[in-house]
Motif scaffolding. Structure first.
Motif, PDB file in Angstrom:
ATOM      1  N   LYS A 120      28.104  13.029  76.152  1.00 34.67           N
ATOM      2  CA  LYS A 120      26.797  12.376  76.090  1.00 34.67           C
ATOM      3  C   LYS A 120      26.400  12.026  77.511  1.00 34.67           C
ATOM      4  O   LYS A 120      27.237  11.565  78.295  1.00 34.67           O
ATOM      5  N   ARG A 143      21.027  25.555  77.027  1.00 33.39           N
ATOM      6  CA  ARG A 143      21.078  26.250  75.730  1.00 33.39           C
ATOM      7  C   ARG A 143      21.353  27.738  75.929  1.00 33.39           C
ATOM      8  O   ARG A 143      22.130  28.336  75.185  1.00 33.39           O
ATOM      9  N   THR A 148      25.313  23.494  73.047  1.00 35.46           N
ATOM     10  CA  THR A 148      24.492  22.906  71.991  1.00 35.46           C
ATOM     11  C   THR A 148      23.961  21.568  72.463  1.00 35.46           C
ATOM     12  O   THR A 148      24.728  20.703  72.865  1.00 35.46           O
ATOM     13  N   SER A 150      21.694  18.183  71.640  1.00 34.30           N
ATOM     14  CA  SER A 150      21.094  17.397  70.559  1.00 34.30           C
ATOM     15  C   SER A 150      20.795  15.986  71.039  1.00 34.30           C
ATOM     16  O   SER A 150      21.328  15.530  72.052  1.00 34.30           O
ATOM     17  N   LYS A 151      19.929  15.310  70.300  1.00 33.34           N
ATOM     18  CA  LYS A 151      19.534  13.973  70.688  1.00 33.34           C
ATOM     19  C   LYS A 151      20.486  12.967  70.083  1.00 33.34           C
ATOM     20  O   LYS A 151      20.916  13.082  68.952  1.00 33.34           O
ATOM     21  N   SER A 152      20.861  11.963  70.877  1.00 35.45           N
ATOM     22  CA  SER A 152      21.677  10.879  70.370  1.00 35.45           C
ATOM     23  C   SER A 152      20.978   9.574  70.757  1.00 35.45           C
ATOM     24  O   SER A 152      20.029   9.588  71.532  1.00 35.45           O
ATOM     25  N   THR A 156      21.665  12.075  75.527  1.00 40.97           N
ATOM     26  CA  THR A 156      21.578  13.444  75.027  1.00 40.97           C
ATOM     27  C   THR A 156      22.989  13.965  74.848  1.00 40.97           C
ATOM     28  O   THR A 156      23.848  13.764  75.709  1.00 40.97           O
ATOM     29  N   ARG A 157      23.243  14.592  73.718  1.00 40.54           N
ATOM     30  CA  ARG A 157      24.583  15.108  73.434  1.00 40.54           C
ATOM     31  C   ARG A 157      24.666  16.587  73.802  1.00 40.54           C
ATOM     32  O   ARG A 157      23.745  17.358  73.525  1.00 40.54           O
TER      33      ARG A 157
END
Ligand SMILES: [Ca+2]
Lengths: 202, 202
Positions: A120, A143, A148, A150-152, A156-157
């Protein structure tokens, strides 16, 4: 404390970081990792809480990623936690290292290590700049390199191969700096070999 | 990613944190610590990288400090790493917890635990405010409570009893928020029982 309103002009980067091996042998694992990494292009200082490296951006990322990979490559659950910073506070103790070239000393030894990680990160551009387009294009780059994204909450993860993730983080940090942010801070937590991870070593 | 230029109005606080026991039994130590802590006044979610708690400031500090103390009280080398945040990004998943009163549920169980710790913290007031006097007076308060305060690269170092340090950090964070900073971030690394610490358990 990063509460200065006015920053110095030194563009030296730094990373205050720790590597946490979740193992009784934690001390040996860290010392062995430090021994395998060439730190001659950075200023480095370790105390009982964190290690600090300072120098040009490529070497700060080269050294921090190499120490983490050296500690994690044998399969222990190891976590890296670091705060990368550039632009403030301005001081000069490491400035001699700004004369180094950009050739990374450790990358040849670690670039082929395949290590799935979960990270993260949060980016704090504290000094203005036109960084939004930069960040979106760098996320797109990650990407395309198989990471990968993703939003955390609050961050950001990133899931992917460790050295590729570090490369992506270096690009985000460098391009935010290039966009005109006078003081950029980026926090990173990277976990390898977690027993609760999807792709971890079981 | 914390790159929003415009923040929501929710004043819910959060902490994204991890506790790292440097021991083969790390998983059991963390699970046992989580079991002893009352989390009923916060929203809490754990994944393979971090745990996130959200709610009113007193409960966010109550829960994070209690989990760290529960993990560290038996003498293992344990490190806490957390990012406290308030003001941004605005979302509403934890807002129901904002109705809780200020009575800390875990403080009675941990307030008498004596645990010498070494910490580094950095404060990032990302949204203006008149925080400089606030911070200096809070640092003075910490010193009057027996905490040793010193300057470190990119951070401020605090040496002292764990629960007193957490209390000092909560005051700095709360008063920075009260000073008008619309978005405040504070990173904390706290180490207990380090074999290389001055006052650690040998
Ligand atoms: Ca951190």
């Amino acid at each position: 404390m990063e509460i200065q309103n006015y920053c110095g002009t030194s563009r030296i980067a730094g990373c205050s970081f720790s590597v946490y091996p979740m193992a009784d042998r934690f001390k040996e694992i860290i010392l062995e990792a430090l021994r395998t990494v060439d730190t001659s292009k950075v200023w480095i200082e370790t105390d009982d809480v964190t290690t600090l490296v300072r120098g040009r951006i490529p070497h700060v990322f080269d050294v921090t990623s190499a120490i983490f990979l050296a500690a994690a490559k044998d399969g222990h659950h190891v976590v890296f936690n670091g705060t990368y910073s550039i632009g403030c506070p301005g001081d000069s103790t490491g400035d001699v290292y700004m004369a180094e070239d950009e050739t990374k000393l450790n990358l040849p030894n670690v670039k082929d290590i395949k290590l799935e990680t979960a990270s993260k990160f949060s980016l704090y551009p504290l000094g203005g700049g036109n960084y939004m387009d930069t960040i979106y294009s760098q996320i797109g780059n990650m990407r395309s390199h198989g990471i990968t994204v993703s939003k955390s909450h609050y961050s950001t993860r990133l899931d992917g191969n460790s050295i590729d993730v570090f490369e992506g983080l270096e690009h985000v940090f460098t391009e935010t700096e290039n966009s005109g942010s006078s003081h950029t801070v980026m926090t990173v937590t990277m976990s390898a070999n977690s027993p609760s991870a999807k792709g971890g070593i079981k």
